[in-house]
Design a protein around this motif. Sequence first.
Motif, PDB file in Angstrom:
ATOM      1  N   SER A 152       2.147  -5.285   5.838  1.00 58.11           N
ATOM      2  CA  SER A 152       2.559  -4.600   4.610  1.00 58.11           C
ATOM      3  C   SER A 152       1.894  -4.861   3.297  1.00 58.11           C
ATOM      4  N   LEU A 190       7.343   0.588   3.431  1.00 61.49           N
ATOM      5  CA  LEU A 190       7.409  -0.756   3.191  1.00 61.49           C
ATOM      6  C   LEU A 190       9.138  -0.922   3.161  1.00 61.49           C
ATOM      7  N   GLN A 229      10.047  -1.206   6.570  1.00 65.10           N
ATOM      8  CA  GLN A 229       9.900  -2.546   7.329  1.00 65.10           C
ATOM      9  C   GLN A 229      10.632  -3.673   6.905  1.00 65.10           C
ATOM     10  N   TYR A 278      10.565  -3.844  -2.959  1.00 61.77           N
ATOM     11  CA  TYR A 278       9.974  -2.673  -2.432  1.00 61.77           C
ATOM     12  C   TYR A 278      11.080  -1.716  -2.740  1.00 61.77           C
TER      13      TYR A 278
END
Length: 288
Positions: free
Chosen positions: A166, A206, A209, A216
């Motif tokens: 990330s 992102l 995830q 994010y």
Amino acid sequence: LRELRAALALWERLATVAESDFVHDQARSETHVRIAEIIRDQGDVEAALAEQRIALTLRESLVARDPKNLEYKSLVAQSQNALGNILRALGDVDESLASHRSALALREELMLAVPESTMYQRNVGGSHNNIGILLKAKGDLEGALVHYQKFQALIRRLHDAEPDVSEWIRSLSISCHNISLLMDSMGRLDEALESARQGVLLRERLVKQDPDNTDYLRNLGDAYERRGSLLQSRGDMDAAMADYERGLEVSERLAALDPAHANWQGDLADSFAKMGGLLKSMGQPSRA
């Protein structure tokens, strides 16, 4: 903060009764850095600057006594980077630029010494990004672009080697965002839009995830609206509206999480304003 000052007083007292050594001086420098971070968060930027200068002096003394020690050089670069950030916050662009250039020179030396270190590569990239930001502020757009591109090349290499990390995805998205803004300032709209599109894709990854990460989410909303603004400039109003609607959806989601969060509520108001401006330019003021 009280405990840190007490610890610092102890280190200073030890320094007066015993010969200065590496462990004591490193500990003193780290304590000054921690104090600087706390008081800067409290709003005392000038005092934070003074603490960071003391830390830098201590760390430079470590390097002077052990010039082959890479850890000490890394600490000096860290202090130069921190000083550059504080000086930029104080509006001293030239001094900030000098500090970041000093940090870059040391970090490049470290990266050459240990080319496999991802930390050293990341730090060099970060210094290039900081210098790019400052050069843009000074109006040197071409110079800023050179450093932004070097930052992107380093981070892309790290990302390509570890595509699911990330930190690399986030850093690459920041690079795309900065280059998009710069290209727009330079009148290079197509390149600005391409960078914005890459940034959206990275920030979507992102959020996929970590769907609950509000940073994010907020960055993704900003990326949608950034791309929408560029599409609007190109006259692609339908595509721009689609992106503004995506940005609004993100803003509404964040605002609903915490009605007292000033930044998120401000983002929501800004999203509505952007959509209203677009509708007005499309000749639909009644929907604005």
